[in-house]
Scaffold this motif. Sequence first.
Motif, short mmCIF file in Angstrom:
data_model
loop_
_atom_site.label_atom_id
_atom_site.label_comp_id
_atom_site.label_asym_id
_atom_site.label_seq_id
_atom_site.Cartn_x
_atom_site.Cartn_y
_atom_site.Cartn_z
N VAL A 1 117.13 85.89 61.66
CA VAL A 1 117.74 85.82 63.00
C VAL A 1 118.96 84.91 63.00
CG1 VAL A 1 117.39 84.96 65.36
CG2 VAL A 1 115.66 86.41 64.29
N LEU A 2 118.82 83.74 62.38
CA LEU A 2 119.93 82.78 62.38
C LEU A 2 121.08 83.26 61.50
CD1 LEU A 2 117.99 79.39 62.27
CD2 LEU A 2 118.98 80.55 64.25
N LEU A 3 120.75 83.89 60.37
CA LEU A 3 121.81 84.37 59.47
C LEU A 3 122.65 85.46 60.12
CD1 LEU A 3 120.09 84.52 55.96
CD2 LEU A 3 121.98 83.03 56.66
N ASP B 1 130.60 82.35 57.92
CA ASP B 1 131.08 81.01 58.26
C ASP B 1 130.27 79.97 57.46
OD1 ASP B 1 131.53 78.48 59.44
OD2 ASP B 1 132.09 79.42 61.33
N PRO B 2 130.89 79.24 56.52
CA PRO B 2 130.14 78.30 55.67
C PRO B 2 129.53 77.14 56.46
CG PRO B 2 132.51 78.05 55.34
CD PRO B 2 132.33 79.28 56.17
N VAL B 3 130.20 76.69 57.51
CA VAL B 3 129.66 75.58 58.32
C VAL B 3 128.39 76.02 59.04
CG1 VAL B 3 130.10 74.01 60.24
CG2 VAL B 3 131.93 74.51 58.60
N LYS B 4 128.45 77.23 59.64
CA LYS B 4 127.27 77.75 60.34
C LYS B 4 126.12 77.99 59.36
CE LYS B 4 129.48 79.92 64.34
NZ LYS B 4 129.72 81.19 65.06
N ARG B 5 126.45 78.49 58.15
CA ARG B 5 125.39 78.74 57.16
C ARG B 5 124.75 77.43 56.72
NH1 ARG B 5 124.94 83.78 54.95
NH2 ARG B 5 123.90 82.93 53.10
N ALA B 6 125.55 76.38 56.59
CA ALA B 6 124.99 75.07 56.23
C ALA B 6 124.05 74.57 57.32
CB ALA B 6 126.12 74.06 56.00
N GLU B 7 124.43 74.78 58.59
CA GLU B 7 123.57 74.37 59.71
C GLU B 7 122.26 75.16 59.70
OE1 GLU B 7 125.98 75.05 63.11
OE2 GLU B 7 127.15 73.19 62.89
N ILE B 8 122.36 76.45 59.37
CA ILE B 8 121.15 77.30 59.32
C ILE B 8 120.22 76.84 58.21
CG2 ILE B 8 120.34 79.62 58.74
CD1 ILE B 8 122.90 80.63 60.21
N ILE B 9 120.80 76.54 57.04
CA ILE B 9 119.97 76.07 55.91
C ILE B 9 119.21 74.82 56.32
CG2 ILE B 9 120.09 75.03 53.61
CD1 ILE B 9 122.50 76.95 53.09
N HIS B 10 119.92 73.89 56.97
CA HIS B 10 119.27 72.66 57.42
C HIS B 10 118.18 72.96 58.44
CE1 HIS B 10 118.97 68.35 58.23
NE2 HIS B 10 118.90 68.67 59.52
N ASP B 11 118.46 73.89 59.36
CA ASP B 11 117.49 74.24 60.41
C ASP B 11 116.23 74.86 59.81
OD1 ASP B 11 116.34 74.70 62.83
OD2 ASP B 11 117.96 75.90 63.65
N VAL B 12 116.42 75.77 58.85
CA VAL B 12 115.27 76.43 58.22
C VAL B 12 114.44 75.42 57.42
CG1 VAL B 12 114.59 78.12 56.47
CG2 VAL B 12 116.35 78.70 58.16
N VAL B 13 115.12 74.56 56.67
CA VAL B 13 114.40 73.56 55.86
C VAL B 13 113.65 72.59 56.77
CG1 VAL B 13 114.66 71.68 54.20
CG2 VAL B 13 115.97 73.76 53.91
N GLU B 14 114.21 72.29 57.94
CA GLU B 14 113.49 71.42 58.89
C GLU B 14 112.16 72.04 59.29
OE1 GLU B 14 116.05 70.59 62.23
OE2 GLU B 14 116.28 68.51 61.59
N SER B 15 112.15 73.35 59.48
CA SER B 15 110.90 74.03 59.82
C SER B 15 109.91 73.99 58.66
CB SER B 15 111.17 75.49 60.21
OG SER B 15 111.86 75.58 61.43
N LEU C 1 116.83 84.13 50.06
CA LEU C 1 117.39 84.63 51.32
C LEU C 1 118.68 83.90 51.69
CD1 LEU C 1 114.15 84.96 53.48
CD2 LEU C 1 115.52 86.83 52.55
N LEU C 2 118.70 82.59 51.44
CA LEU C 2 119.85 81.78 51.83
C LEU C 2 120.90 81.68 50.72
CD1 LEU C 2 117.81 78.93 53.55
CD2 LEU C 2 119.25 80.59 54.72
N ASP C 3 120.57 82.24 49.56
CA ASP C 3 121.47 82.23 48.42
C ASP C 3 121.87 80.79 48.06
OD1 ASP C 3 122.98 83.25 46.35
OD2 ASP C 3 124.78 83.57 47.59
N ILE C 4 120.86 79.97 47.84
CA ILE C 4 121.09 78.57 47.47
C ILE C 4 120.00 78.13 46.51
CG2 ILE C 4 119.77 77.64 49.42
CD1 ILE C 4 121.93 75.42 49.60
N GLU C 5 120.32 77.24 45.60
CA GLU C 5 119.37 76.82 44.58
C GLU C 5 118.14 76.16 45.19
OE1 GLU C 5 120.87 74.72 41.12
OE2 GLU C 5 122.89 75.44 41.58
N GLU C 6 116.99 76.45 44.57
CA GLU C 6 115.71 75.92 45.06
C GLU C 6 115.69 74.39 45.04
OE1 GLU C 6 110.96 76.24 43.92
OE2 GLU C 6 112.39 77.75 43.16
N ARG C 7 116.27 73.78 43.98
CA ARG C 7 116.24 72.32 43.87
C ARG C 7 117.01 71.65 45.01
NH1 ARG C 7 120.93 70.28 41.94
NH2 ARG C 7 122.44 71.77 41.04
#
Length: 647
Positions: free
Chosen positions: A376-378, A384-398, A418-424
Motif C-alpha cells: 500500500v505504501l509503495l 521518489d527516493p525520499v518517500k521510499r526511505a520513509e516507507i522503509i522506516h515505517d515498515v521496519v517500525e511495524s 519487497l523493498l529492494d534493500i539489503e537484509e542487514r
Amino acid sequence: MIKQETVDKILDTARIEEVVGNFMELKKRGTSLIGLCPFHNEKTPSFNVSVNKGIYKCFGCGAGGDAVRFVMEHEKYSYPEALKYLAQKYHIEVVETERTPEQLAAQDKRESLFIVTNWAGKFFRETLWDTEEGRTIGLNYFKERGYREDIIQKFELGYSPEGWAALYDQAKIAGYKDEFLETTGLVIRRSADQEGAYDRFRGRVMFPIHNLTGRILGFGGRTLKTDKKTPKYVNSPESEVYHKSDVLYGLFFAKKAILDADHCYLVEGYADVLSMHQAGVENVVSSSGTSLTSGQIRLVSRYTKNVTILYDGDEAGIKASLRGTDMLLEEGLNVKVLLFPDGNDPDSYVQRFGSTAFKQYIAEHQQDFIFYKTHVLLRGAGNDPVKRAEIIHDVVESIALIPDAIKASVFVRECSTLLDIEERILIAELNKIRIGNARKSGRKPDTLPAQPTAIDPPAEAGVEDKNSGMSSDVLQEREIVRILLHYGSTAAAWEANSEIPIAPLLLSGLSDLSFDDPACLLVINVFKEYIARNELPDERVFVAHQDRRIADLAVDLLSSKYSLSPNWNDEKRKIYVPHESERLEDLVYGAIYRIKKRKVEQQMVRIREEMKTEKDETDMELMLANYQKLKDVSKIIAEKLGTIVIK
C-alpha cells in the motif's frame, strides 16, 4: 442471602475450566491449562488453571482463586452476584433467605445499572415487534437491509420511539430511578428550569451492546433520518458498567466460534457483524467505528492470536488506520488484512454477492499485514527516493513491534526483497528502533539476531524464590501450611496406627510453637477447629474462604508454576523421578524439624544478646544453662535432619 446448601451445590457443580474458558482461550500444558491473563497485560501466558484443584493462578500478577473468585474479579461482581451467575450457567435454582430492609437499601449500584439497561433492551425489542411504529419504521428498516428475523432476534435489535419521553415515561411507571436512567445515558435531564428528562435515542433503531456473559452494557442507536445535522449514530455514554474502550460489539455471540476457528475477523460497524453472522461467519467482532484500543486487543487475545481486519475499499482511510493496527502486532497477534473491492464493506459485499462468494473472497484475498502495508505504501511512493526511505522506516517500525524474534526475522527477510534493500540494513534499522523504544520504557532492548535467554531452573516444591522478599521464618511456616493443604487428610502410612491423617500428626508435633505469619496462623486455626470436631477441611474450604488472606494463601500454595514432564518417567530409558507424595514421612518430619531448629536458633540469638548486657551473676548462670540446653536441642534436631553442625 443465598442458602448455604445452594452455595455448596454451586461450588460442587462449577467447573473451573468451563467458567474460565467462557472468557478466554486456554491451552493444555502438562496437567494444567494455560492462557494469557485477563487481569494484566502480557504476551507470554502465565495464567494457569488447575482442573484437579479447581483453581486458577497467574504467576505474572498474582491473581488467583476459584471459579467464583474469577467471575467476581473478571465481571466486577459481588460474591452473591457471582454465585447467581454460576447458578444460572449450571441451571441451579437459587434459594435465598429473606433479606433485611438494610440489605435491600444497600443494593449494589452497579447491579442497578445492569437492571436498567437490560430493562431498556426489552423495551426497545418490544417496541420493534409489538407496536405499529416499531414494525413500520424499525423492523422494515432491518428487513430492507436484508437481515433475517432470526438475526434480528439473536442480536436483540430494537427500536426507540420517536416521542420525546416514551422510554422515560415507561421507566417511571416501572419504578426506575432518574439517577440510574441518567447514568446509563438512556435519558438526558432537561434544563434547570424544566422538570423531568427526555429520551437520548428517540427515533432510532437500537443495537444493544453485550458483555461477555450476555448482559446489556449500553446501546448504539442509528438514526433513520437524512438530515445531515442529525448524527448518524448515538452511543451510550461511559458509565460504571460500560467502558467503550474495553468492549467489542458481538464478542458475546462470537467467542465460541473464535475459539473453534482459532481466528477472529475484525470489522468496523454493527451492520458488518450482523451480515457476517447471517452469512454463516460468526467469529467476527466490531470496534464500533472507533480506533482500536489496547483493551479491545487484549479482549481478542484471550481467545485467539490470529486476527484478520476487514477493510472497505477506501485506501485513504486504510492508510490512516495502519498506525492503529500496529498495536495488534505489539500485542503479539498474527495480523492479516482484507480489502474489499469497489468501495464495498463486509455488509454491502454480502448483500450484493451472497454468502458463498463472501466466504470465498475472504479465503482467497486475506494477506499478512506487514506485506499489505508495504504494498500500500509503495504504491503511493513511486520512484521518489525520499518517500521510499520513509516507507522503509515505517515498515521496519511495524516489524520492530513484533515480540517474537523468529517471526520478526522472517518478515525482515521477506521485506528486504519487497523493498529492494539489503537484509542487514533492515536489521540495523530495526535494532536501532528497538533500542530507542527500550530506552523510552526503561527496559532492556530485544535486538536481532535474537540471543538465547537463560531459562530459570524449576523451583523445588514448596521452596520460595530468593527474590520473594519473605523471611526464612515465613517461608518455613508456609511450607507447613502447604503440606497441610496438599496432604492434610492423607493417612500417615508409616505410623503404627496408619489411619491417622497427616494434619493432626503434623500439628501435634508443632503444638509448642507459635506462628508469626498472620495468614499462616489463620489457616492453622481453621485446621485446629475442624480437628477439634474430629473432621478435616478440604481444599475448597480455604480456596472459597470469605477471608481473602486465607483464600489467597491457599491458592498460592496449591498452585505450582512448574510441572514435571511425563517424558521424564520413561521405562525405556530407565528414567524415574519420584514425586514428593512418595516420601511423605521425610517431608512431614523434615518440615517439623526445620522449623523447630529455626525457632531454637532464634531463642539462642536472643539469649546471646541479653547476655551482653546482663550484670547479675546468678541470672548470667541461668542464661548460660538455658543456652546450653537449647544448643543441645539444636544439635539433636540437626542430627535428625542429617546435617552437621560445625560449631
